[in-house]
Design a protein around this motif. Structure first.
Motif, PDB file in Angstrom:
ATOM      1  N   THR A  97      -5.165   6.937  -2.782  1.00 17.61           N
ATOM      2  CA  THR A  97      -3.878   6.258  -2.632  1.00 17.61           C
ATOM      3  C   THR A  97      -3.939   4.849  -3.209  1.00 17.61           C
ATOM      4  O   THR A  97      -3.053   4.429  -3.964  1.00 17.61           O
ATOM      5  N   PRO A 115      -0.072  -8.273  -0.557  1.00 19.13           N
ATOM      6  CA  PRO A 115       1.099  -7.706   0.137  1.00 19.13           C
ATOM      7  C   PRO A 115       1.246  -6.204  -0.070  1.00 19.13           C
ATOM      8  O   PRO A 115       1.688  -5.493   0.845  1.00 19.13           O
ATOM      9  N   VAL A 116       0.885  -5.720  -1.249  1.00 17.87           N
ATOM     10  CA  VAL A 116       0.949  -4.280  -1.524  1.00 17.87           C
ATOM     11  C   VAL A 116      -0.079  -3.546  -0.670  1.00 17.87           C
ATOM     12  O   VAL A 116       0.207  -2.488  -0.094  1.00 17.87           O
ATOM     13  N   ARG A 132      -1.301  -4.552   2.212  1.00 16.20           N
ATOM     14  CA  ARG A 132      -0.906  -4.614   3.629  1.00 16.20           C
ATOM     15  C   ARG A 132       0.177  -3.586   3.962  1.00 16.20           C
ATOM     16  O   ARG A 132       0.247  -3.102   5.093  1.00 16.20           O
ATOM     17  N   LYS A 133       1.004  -3.254   2.991  1.00 13.57           N
ATOM     18  CA  LYS A 133       2.048  -2.260   3.227  1.00 13.57           C
ATOM     19  C   LYS A 133       1.476  -0.877   3.510  1.00 13.57           C
ATOM     20  O   LYS A 133       2.152  -0.027   4.096  1.00 13.57           O
ATOM     21  N   GLN A 134       0.248  -0.659   3.085  1.00 12.80           N
ATOM     22  CA  GLN A 134      -0.384   0.646   3.294  1.00 12.80           C
ATOM     23  C   GLN A 134      -1.093   0.764   4.638  1.00 12.80           C
ATOM     24  O   GLN A 134      -1.491   1.850   5.041  1.00 12.80           O
ATOM     25  N   ALA A 190      -0.165   0.520   7.821  1.00 16.67           N
ATOM     26  CA  ALA A 190       0.457   1.346   8.860  1.00 16.67           C
ATOM     27  C   ALA A 190       0.245   2.837   8.596  1.00 16.67           C
ATOM     28  O   ALA A 190       0.097   3.628   9.535  1.00 16.67           O
ATOM     29  N   LYS A 191       0.182   3.206   7.331  1.00 15.70           N
ATOM     30  CA  LYS A 191       0.015   4.610   6.954  1.00 15.70           C
ATOM     31  C   LYS A 191      -1.352   5.158   7.363  1.00 15.70           C
ATOM     32  O   LYS A 191      -1.502   6.325   7.704  1.00 15.70           O
ATOM     33  N   ARG A 198      -3.684   3.485   9.648  1.00 16.36           N
ATOM     34  CA  ARG A 198      -4.344   2.783  10.745  1.00 16.36           C
ATOM     35  C   ARG A 198      -5.008   3.715  11.743  1.00 16.36           C
ATOM     36  O   ARG A 198      -5.841   3.277  12.538  1.00 16.36           O
TER      37      ARG A 198
END
Length: 240
Positions: free
Chosen positions: A15, A51-52, A54-56, A58-59, A61
């Motif tokens: 990913t 930032p990109v 960090r967006k991942q 939650a997917k 964790r």
């Protein structure tokens, strides 16, 4: 409806690698000093902005700690950073036994926490939080380590203590690192001294009083950055 992603290191890596940008990777190689003889020598980059990444989080964790540890062993900087983001989230969401497991995993893998951003985004939130009410001997050991990154972990872990108005360990570690030769330690120690001063200016000034003339210039500049201009100039001139 999209299926849930597989919670393993291989899938996380796939990913992340799909998000890479070669132009950003080239810039990162220069920014993180990866040339021969530099502190990040040989590191590899995918080219993913923070930032990109960090967006991942939650997917993934819920990924098991052992899979996160595998990712931490990656040769790619962003994958190691992402593993640390996941470890911080896991630590924050865990019970006492699970927190200990994350801490132990972190401390067993300091060889892979090998750049300033990796240290700074994780050490306060895992090492600092875990040790705030425990024996801190390991920080004193790290402060005298041959590893630049273990020395940085030692001082950056104290950021958590400072945020909780506990300054003694931070100042003691700063004392041990006053004669360190590396610029990245000068900056980190100066930063932590400044953070102490932001909360208790008299504690910082008392620490500086007998040390500011001999400490590295960069460390001093960072430490007094928030002082009034006149006072700052006096410190730099050695006239306090």
């Amino acid at each position: 409806m999209n299926p849930a992603p597989k919670m393993n290191a291989k899938n996380i890596s796939q990913t992340l690698r799909s998000l890479g940008d070669p132009d950003i990777a080239e810039h990162s190689k220069r920014f993180f000093k990866t040339g021969e003889g530099e502190y990040g020598a040989g590191d590899r980059f995918l080219g993913i902005r923070v930032p990109v990444l960090r967006k991942q989080v939650a997917k993934f964790r819920e990924a098991p700690l052992q899979e996160v540890e595998k990712l931490l062993h990656s040769s790619y900087h962003e994958e190691r950073l992402f593993a640390l983001f996941l470890m911080v989230v896991k630590y924050e969401r865990s019970n006492a036994a699970e927190k200990e497991a994350v801490y132990d995993c972190y401390m067993a893998n300091t060889a892979y926490i090998n750049n300033w951003d990796l240290v700074d985004s994780s050490a306060p939130y895992i090492v600092g939080e875990y040790l705030i009410a425990r024996d801190k001997a390991v920080l004193y050991t790290f402060a005298q380590s041959e590893s630049l990154w273990e020395r940085r972990i030692a001082i950056m872990a104290t950021f958590y203590f400072i945020r909780n108005s506990r300054f003694d360990t931070a100042l003691a570690i700063a004392e041990l690192l006053l004669s360190d030769t590396h610029d990245l330690i000068h900056k980190a120690v100066g930063w932590m001294l400044r953070e102490v001063g932001n909360r208790e200016p008299d504690r910082e000034r008392a620490f500086l009083a007998s040390r500011y003339k001999s400490m590295p210039r960069t460390m001093l500049r960072y430490a007094i950055e928030k002082f009034p201009e006149g006072e700052r100039k006096a410190y730099l001139k050695g006239e306090v």
